[in-house]
Design a protein around this motif. Structure first.
Motif, PDB file in Angstrom:
ATOM      1  N   LYS A  13       0.838  -1.209   0.000  1.00 51.76           N
ATOM      2  CA  LYS A  13       0.000   0.000   0.000  1.00 51.76           C
ATOM      3  C   LYS A  13       0.876   1.263   0.000  1.00 51.76           C
ATOM      4  CE  LYS A  13      -3.812  -2.297   2.439  1.00 51.76           C
ATOM      5  NZ  LYS A  13      -4.557  -2.575   1.216  1.00 51.76           N
ATOM      6  N   VAL A  14       1.813   1.267  -0.919  1.00 54.20           N
ATOM      7  CA  VAL A  14       2.842   2.302  -0.950  1.00 54.20           C
ATOM      8  C   VAL A  14       2.261   3.699  -1.129  1.00 54.20           C
ATOM      9  CG1 VAL A  14       4.822   3.159  -2.275  1.00 54.20           C
ATOM     10  CG2 VAL A  14       4.646   0.724  -1.714  1.00 54.20           C
ATOM     11  N   LEU A  15       1.261   3.848  -1.994  1.00 53.79           N
ATOM     12  CA  LEU A  15       0.760   5.189  -2.307  1.00 53.79           C
ATOM     13  C   LEU A  15       0.190   5.893  -1.078  1.00 53.79           C
ATOM     14  CD1 LEU A  15      -0.988   4.662  -5.770  1.00 53.79           C
ATOM     15  CD2 LEU A  15       1.387   5.280  -5.272  1.00 53.79           C
ATOM     16  N   THR A  16      -0.426   5.139  -0.175  1.00 52.44           N
ATOM     17  CA  THR A  16      -0.987   5.764   1.022  1.00 52.44           C
ATOM     18  C   THR A  16       0.013   5.823   2.168  1.00 52.44           C
ATOM     19  OG1 THR A  16      -1.928   3.635   1.710  1.00 52.44           O
ATOM     20  CG2 THR A  16      -3.351   5.120   0.491  1.00 52.44           C
ATOM     21  N   ARG A  17       1.115   5.120   2.048  1.00 52.07           N
ATOM     22  CA  ARG A  17       2.116   5.137   3.126  1.00 52.07           C
ATOM     23  C   ARG A  17       3.203   6.183   2.902  1.00 52.07           C
ATOM     24  NH1 ARG A  17       4.136  -0.806   4.170  1.00 52.07           N
ATOM     25  NH2 ARG A  17       5.058   0.157   6.037  1.00 52.07           N
ATOM     26  N   TYR A  18       3.142   6.879   1.783  1.00 49.40           N
ATOM     27  CA  TYR A  18       4.114   7.947   1.543  1.00 49.40           C
ATOM     28  C   TYR A  18       4.094   8.996   2.654  1.00 49.40           C
ATOM     29  CZ  TYR A  18       5.282   6.758  -3.355  1.00 49.40           C
ATOM     30  OH  TYR A  18       5.744   6.170  -4.501  1.00 49.40           O
ATOM     31  N   LYS A  19       2.941   9.175   3.294  1.00 46.49           N
ATOM     32  CA  LYS A  19       2.848  10.215   4.323  1.00 46.49           C
ATOM     33  C   LYS A  19       3.549   9.829   5.620  1.00 46.49           C
ATOM     34  CE  LYS A  19      -1.832   8.605   5.404  1.00 46.49           C
ATOM     35  NZ  LYS A  19      -3.255   8.988   5.341  1.00 46.49           N
ATOM     36  N   ASN A  20       3.898   8.551   5.764  1.00 48.53           N
ATOM     37  CA  ASN A  20       4.590   8.056   6.954  1.00 48.53           C
ATOM     38  C   ASN A  20       6.089   8.264   6.779  1.00 48.53           C
ATOM     39  OD1 ASN A  20       6.067   6.046   8.566  1.00 48.53           O
ATOM     40  ND2 ASN A  20       4.030   5.355   9.189  1.00 48.53           N
ATOM     41  N   LEU A  21       6.693   9.075   7.645  1.00 53.05           N
ATOM     42  CA  LEU A  21       8.111   9.411   7.490  1.00 53.05           C
ATOM     43  C   LEU A  21       9.021   8.203   7.682  1.00 53.05           C
ATOM     44  CD1 LEU A  21       8.341  12.924   9.189  1.00 53.05           C
ATOM     45  CD2 LEU A  21       8.431  12.382   6.751  1.00 53.05           C
ATOM     46  N   ASP A  22       8.658   7.281   8.562  1.00 58.39           N
ATOM     47  CA  ASP A  22       9.467   6.075   8.738  1.00 58.39           C
ATOM     48  C   ASP A  22       9.460   5.237   7.464  1.00 58.39           C
ATOM     49  OD1 ASP A  22      10.172   6.735  11.331  1.00 58.39           O
ATOM     50  OD2 ASP A  22       8.531   5.596  12.235  1.00 58.39           O
ATOM     51  N   PHE A  23       8.302   5.139   6.837  1.00 57.29           N
ATOM     52  CA  PHE A  23       8.211   4.398   5.579  1.00 57.29           C
ATOM     53  C   PHE A  23       8.995   5.112   4.482  1.00 57.29           C
ATOM     54  CE2 PHE A  23       6.035   3.363   1.549  1.00 57.29           C
ATOM     55  CZ  PHE A  23       6.214   1.989   1.549  1.00 57.29           C
ATOM     56  N   LEU A  24       8.881   6.427   4.427  1.00 57.59           N
ATOM     57  CA  LEU A  24       9.612   7.214   3.430  1.00 57.59           C
ATOM     58  C   LEU A  24      11.117   6.998   3.583  1.00 57.59           C
ATOM     59  CD1 LEU A  24       8.789   9.279   1.201  1.00 57.59           C
ATOM     60  CD2 LEU A  24       9.360  11.075   2.839  1.00 57.59           C
ATOM     61  N   GLU A  25      11.586   6.977   4.834  1.00 57.44           N
ATOM     62  CA  GLU A  25      13.010   6.750   5.085  1.00 57.44           C
ATOM     63  C   GLU A  25      13.430   5.360   4.609  1.00 57.44           C
ATOM     64  OE1 GLU A  25      16.053   7.984   8.553  1.00 57.44           O
ATOM     65  OE2 GLU A  25      14.218   6.991   9.236  1.00 57.44           O
ATOM     66  N   LYS A  26      12.569   4.382   4.809  1.00 57.83           N
ATOM     67  CA  LYS A  26      12.839   3.021   4.338  1.00 57.83           C
ATOM     68  C   LYS A  26      12.976   2.993   2.817  1.00 57.83           C
ATOM     69  CE  LYS A  26      10.754  -1.610   4.408  1.00 57.83           C
ATOM     70  NZ  LYS A  26       9.576  -2.406   4.858  1.00 57.83           N
ATOM     71  N   ILE A  27      12.116   3.724   2.130  1.00 60.44           N
ATOM     72  CA  ILE A  27      12.171   3.786   0.671  1.00 60.44           C
ATOM     73  C   ILE A  27      13.474   4.428   0.208  1.00 60.44           C
ATOM     74  CG2 ILE A  27      11.119   4.769  -1.398  1.00 60.44           C
ATOM     75  CD1 ILE A  27       9.482   2.528  -0.245  1.00 60.44           C
ATOM     76  N   PHE A  28      13.843   5.546   0.828  1.00 64.95           N
ATOM     77  CA  PHE A  28      15.092   6.217   0.457  1.00 64.95           C
ATOM     78  C   PHE A  28      16.297   5.304   0.695  1.00 64.95           C
ATOM     79  CE2 PHE A  28      12.983  10.528   0.809  1.00 64.95           C
ATOM     80  CZ  PHE A  28      13.286  10.925  -0.480  1.00 64.95           C
ATOM     81  N   CYS A  29      16.307   4.579   1.792  1.00 68.78           N
ATOM     82  CA  CYS A  29      17.427   3.677   2.088  1.00 68.78           C
ATOM     83  C   CYS A  29      17.522   2.569   1.045  1.00 68.78           C
ATOM     84  CB  CYS A  29      17.279   3.082   3.486  1.00 68.78           C
ATOM     85  SG  CYS A  29      17.628   4.250   4.813  1.00 68.78           S
ATOM     86  N   GLY A  30      16.373   2.058   0.635  1.00 69.54           N
ATOM     87  CA  GLY A  30      16.373   1.036  -0.396  1.00 69.54           C
ATOM     88  C   GLY A  30      16.871   1.575  -1.724  1.00 69.54           C
ATOM     89  N   MET A  31      16.438   2.768  -2.075  1.00 70.11           N
ATOM     90  CA  MET A  31      16.878   3.389  -3.319  1.00 70.11           C
ATOM     91  C   MET A  31      18.371   3.671  -3.293  1.00 70.11           C
ATOM     92  SD  MET A  31      13.684   6.044  -3.753  1.00 70.11           S
ATOM     93  CE  MET A  31      14.327   6.881  -5.178  1.00 70.11           C
ATOM     94  N   SER A  32      18.890   4.058  -2.149  1.00 69.77           N
ATOM     95  CA  SER A  32      20.304   4.434  -2.041  1.00 69.77           C
ATOM     96  C   SER A  32      21.228   3.272  -2.377  1.00 69.77           C
ATOM     97  CB  SER A  32      20.611   4.947  -0.632  1.00 69.77           C
ATOM     98  OG  SER A  32      20.618   3.893   0.317  1.00 69.77           O
ATOM     99  N   LYS A  33      20.749   2.053  -2.187  1.00 68.71           N
ATOM    100  CA  LYS A  33      21.570   0.870  -2.437  1.00 68.71           C
ATOM    101  C   LYS A  33      21.543   0.437  -3.896  1.00 68.71           C
ATOM    102  CE  LYS A  33      21.109  -0.982   2.272  1.00 68.71           C
ATOM    103  NZ  LYS A  33      20.618   0.295   2.834  1.00 68.71           N
ATOM    104  N   ARG A  34      20.639   1.022  -4.677  1.00 72.25           N
ATOM    105  CA  ARG A  34      20.489   0.599  -6.067  1.00 72.25           C
ATOM    106  C   ARG A  34      21.185   1.526  -7.061  1.00 72.25           C
ATOM    107  NH1 ARG A  34      15.192  -0.343  -4.124  1.00 72.25           N
ATOM    108  NH2 ARG A  34      14.366   1.474  -5.253  1.00 72.25           N
TER     109      ARG A  34
END
Length: 204
Positions: free
Chosen positions: A139-160
């Motif tokens: 449910k990524v589109l609705t979890r964008y507002k959660n800063l902890d989830f956003l940080e998780k996404i950025f961390c995942g992107m940083s490794k790619r």
């Protein structure tokens, strides 16, 4: 702009012109090259046109967020900008859309987006299938507002991406200047949406 922003622009356009841009716009990053060489039925290609128009406008040097992101994030400023915009769009969704567009809350809109895209699963590029299943499941589109989830996404992107560790601190940066980033992000979304609605002509 990222997936939520792309999607709501499509929903608004499709309602206005009885169009079908959502699938091609949502999956636009997974279709490369000249439009006439893309293996996709013609009535869905207008969404790819729309996706590329949105990217062209938001990638301009005068993007309202660039002045805040350029020094810290360099070549990754566009990635960070995209994610910030979807964060604040999700956070302020009802205030932005209920009055002017008649959209329900962001959870209902996410379900509508997912259901409409699923109808075209036979056209999914191979590398889009796994991504879409993850996005739906989490449910990524609705979890964008959660800063902890956003940080998780950025961390995942940083490794790619090469030297991507720079974006691991994107949420820390966001928290340090939250109100200003909110103002700039929403201004940027509304600017791009207005320009797209002016310029988009579909596939004809």
């Amino acid at each position: 702009m990222n997936y939520l922003a792309h999607s709501v622009i499509s929903l608004e356009i499709d309602k206005k012109i009885n169009g079908n841009t959502l699938y091609g716009n949502f999956a636009g990053d997974f279709y490369k090259g000249r439009l006439e060489k893309i293996n996709l039925q013609e009535n869905l290609k207008s969404g790819i046109i729309l996706h590329r128009l949105i990217d062209k406008i938001s990638d301009r040097e005068e993007n309202f967020l660039n002045e805040l992101l350029r020094k810290k994030f360099g070549i990754f400023k566009g990635i960070v900008s995209d994610m910030y915009i979807d964060h604040f769009l999700c956070k302020n969704f009802e205030d932005i859309f209920r009055k002017n567009s008649g959209f329900e809350n962001v959870e209902k809109v996410e379900r509508r987006i997912i259901q409409r895209i699923e109808k075209y699963d036979k056209f999914f590029p191979n590398d889009f299938k796994g991504f879409f299943n993850w996005l739906k499941r989490e449910k990524v589109l609705t979890r964008y507002k959660n800063l902890d989830f956003l940080e998780k996404i950025f961390c995942g992107m940083s490794k790619r991406v090469k030297k991507g560790e720079i974006i691991e601190n994107a949420v820390v940066e966001l928290k340090m200047n939250y109100e200003r980033f909110e103002e700039k992000s929403l201004d940027e979304f509304l600017f791009v949406k207005e320009k797209v609605l002016e310029k988009f002509k579909g596939s004809d």
